[in-house]
Design a protein around this motif. Structure first.
Motif, short mmCIF file in Angstrom:
data_model
loop_
_atom_site.label_atom_id
_atom_site.label_comp_id
_atom_site.label_asym_id
_atom_site.label_seq_id
_atom_site.Cartn_x
_atom_site.Cartn_y
_atom_site.Cartn_z
N ASP A 252 8.27 86.21 52.09
CA ASP A 252 9.10 86.48 50.91
C ASP A 252 10.54 86.79 51.33
N LYS A 253 10.66 87.70 52.30
CA LYS A 253 11.98 88.17 52.73
C LYS A 253 12.60 87.33 53.84
N PHE A 254 11.74 86.74 54.67
CA PHE A 254 12.23 86.00 55.85
C PHE A 254 11.56 84.62 55.93
N PRO A 255 11.77 83.76 54.92
CA PRO A 255 11.07 82.47 54.90
C PRO A 255 11.37 81.58 56.11
N ASN A 256 12.49 81.81 56.76
CA ASN A 256 12.84 81.00 57.93
C ASN A 256 12.45 81.64 59.26
N SER A 257 11.73 82.74 59.16
CA SER A 257 11.29 83.44 60.37
C SER A 257 10.32 82.59 61.17
N ASP A 258 10.37 82.75 62.49
CA ASP A 258 9.39 82.10 63.37
C ASP A 258 7.99 82.61 63.07
N LEU A 259 7.91 83.77 62.45
CA LEU A 259 6.60 84.37 62.20
C LEU A 259 6.09 84.14 60.78
N ALA A 260 6.83 83.41 59.96
CA ALA A 260 6.41 83.19 58.58
C ALA A 260 5.07 82.46 58.51
N ASP A 261 4.89 81.43 59.33
CA ASP A 261 3.63 80.71 59.32
C ASP A 261 2.50 81.58 59.89
N ASP A 262 2.81 82.39 60.90
CA ASP A 262 1.81 83.31 61.45
C ASP A 262 1.38 84.32 60.39
N ALA A 263 2.35 84.80 59.62
CA ALA A 263 2.05 85.77 58.57
C ALA A 263 1.15 85.15 57.50
N LEU A 264 1.44 83.91 57.13
CA LEU A 264 0.58 83.21 56.16
C LEU A 264 -0.84 83.06 56.71
N PHE A 265 -0.93 82.72 57.98
CA PHE A 265 -2.24 82.53 58.61
C PHE A 265 -3.02 83.85 58.61
N ARG A 266 -2.34 84.92 59.02
CA ARG A 266 -2.99 86.24 59.05
C ARG A 266 -3.38 86.69 57.64
N ALA A 267 -2.55 86.38 56.65
CA ALA A 267 -2.89 86.72 55.27
C ALA A 267 -4.16 85.96 54.87
N GLY A 268 -4.24 84.70 55.29
CA GLY A 268 -5.45 83.91 55.02
C GLY A 268 -6.67 84.52 55.67
N GLU A 269 -6.52 84.94 56.92
CA GLU A 269 -7.64 85.58 57.61
C GLU A 269 -8.03 86.90 56.93
N SER A 270 -7.04 87.63 56.45
CA SER A 270 -7.31 88.90 55.76
C SER A 270 -8.09 88.63 54.47
N ALA A 271 -7.65 87.63 53.72
CA ALA A 271 -8.35 87.27 52.48
C ALA A 271 -9.78 86.83 52.78
N GLU A 272 -9.93 86.09 53.86
CA GLU A 272 -11.26 85.62 54.27
C GLU A 272 -12.17 86.81 54.59
N LEU A 273 -11.64 87.82 55.27
CA LEU A 273 -12.41 89.03 55.59
C LEU A 273 -12.85 89.76 54.32
N LEU A 274 -12.03 89.64 53.29
CA LEU A 274 -12.36 90.27 51.99
C LEU A 274 -13.26 89.36 51.15
N LYS A 275 -13.63 88.21 51.71
CA LYS A 275 -14.46 87.21 51.02
C LYS A 275 -13.75 86.59 49.82
N ASN A 276 -12.42 86.66 49.81
CA ASN A 276 -11.62 86.03 48.75
C ASN A 276 -11.26 84.62 49.23
N CYS A 277 -12.24 83.73 49.19
CA CYS A 277 -12.06 82.41 49.79
C CYS A 277 -11.01 81.57 49.06
N THR A 278 -10.94 81.70 47.74
CA THR A 278 -9.95 80.94 46.98
C THR A 278 -8.55 81.33 47.43
N GLU A 279 -8.32 82.63 47.55
CA GLU A 279 -7.02 83.15 47.99
C GLU A 279 -6.73 82.73 49.44
#
Length: 143
Positions: free
Chosen positions: A76-103
């Motif tokens: 949101d704040k740093f869309p051009n960050s080198d870590l933006a894609d990593d953050a999206l991936f980790r968010a996906g993994e976090s959602a997966e751990l919560l069993k929120n597969c759609t998210e």
């Protein structure tokens, strides 16, 4: 004689202290220091890293909901960050751990859409496929 004032910490000081706390697995301390850097020095070249690592402290504590919120702030704040894609991936993994597969699938899909050149795009695609298959498995997916 003038009264001694504590010199204001620089962003680099916060980064160094946070790194030490993180490596010592002092998650709350690290999180607070990363927050001071990210909020106090939003234009510093480590601000995006600090925001990412705030998410990481929650991820390490298995606090997936909080982790997702912090990771979200990275792109949101740093869309051009080198870590933006990593953050999206980790968010996906976090959602997966919560069993929120759609998210989770939405996060993994965003990587392919927003960061197609990312080294994580292929891995995100594989995760997405696996979650699509698991959608009806209530042990893995509640949503």
């Amino acid at each position: 004689e003038t009264a001694k004032t504590t010199p204001k910490k620089s962003a680099d000081d916060y980064w160094a202290d946070a790194k030490v706390a993180f490596e010592a697995k002092k998650w709350a301390d690290a999180r607070e220091l990363y927050k001071k850097l990210a909020l106090g020095f939003p234009d510093h070249d480590k601000a995006d890293d600090a925001q990412y690592f705030r998410g990481e402290t929650y991820f390490q504590e298995k606090s997936s909901d909080s982790a997702m919120g912090e990771y979200q702030k990275v792109w949101d704040k740093f869309p051009n960050s080198d870590l933006a894609d990593d953050a999206l991936f980790r968010a996906g993994e976090s959602a997966e751990l919560l069993k929120n597969c759609t998210e989770a699938r939405a996060y993994f899909g965003e990587i392919k859409e927003k960061y197609p050149k990312s080294s994580l795009a292929k891995k995100a695609g594989e995760k997405d496929k696996a979650l699509k298959k698991a959608a009806s498995d209530k042990k893995k997916c509640s949503s």
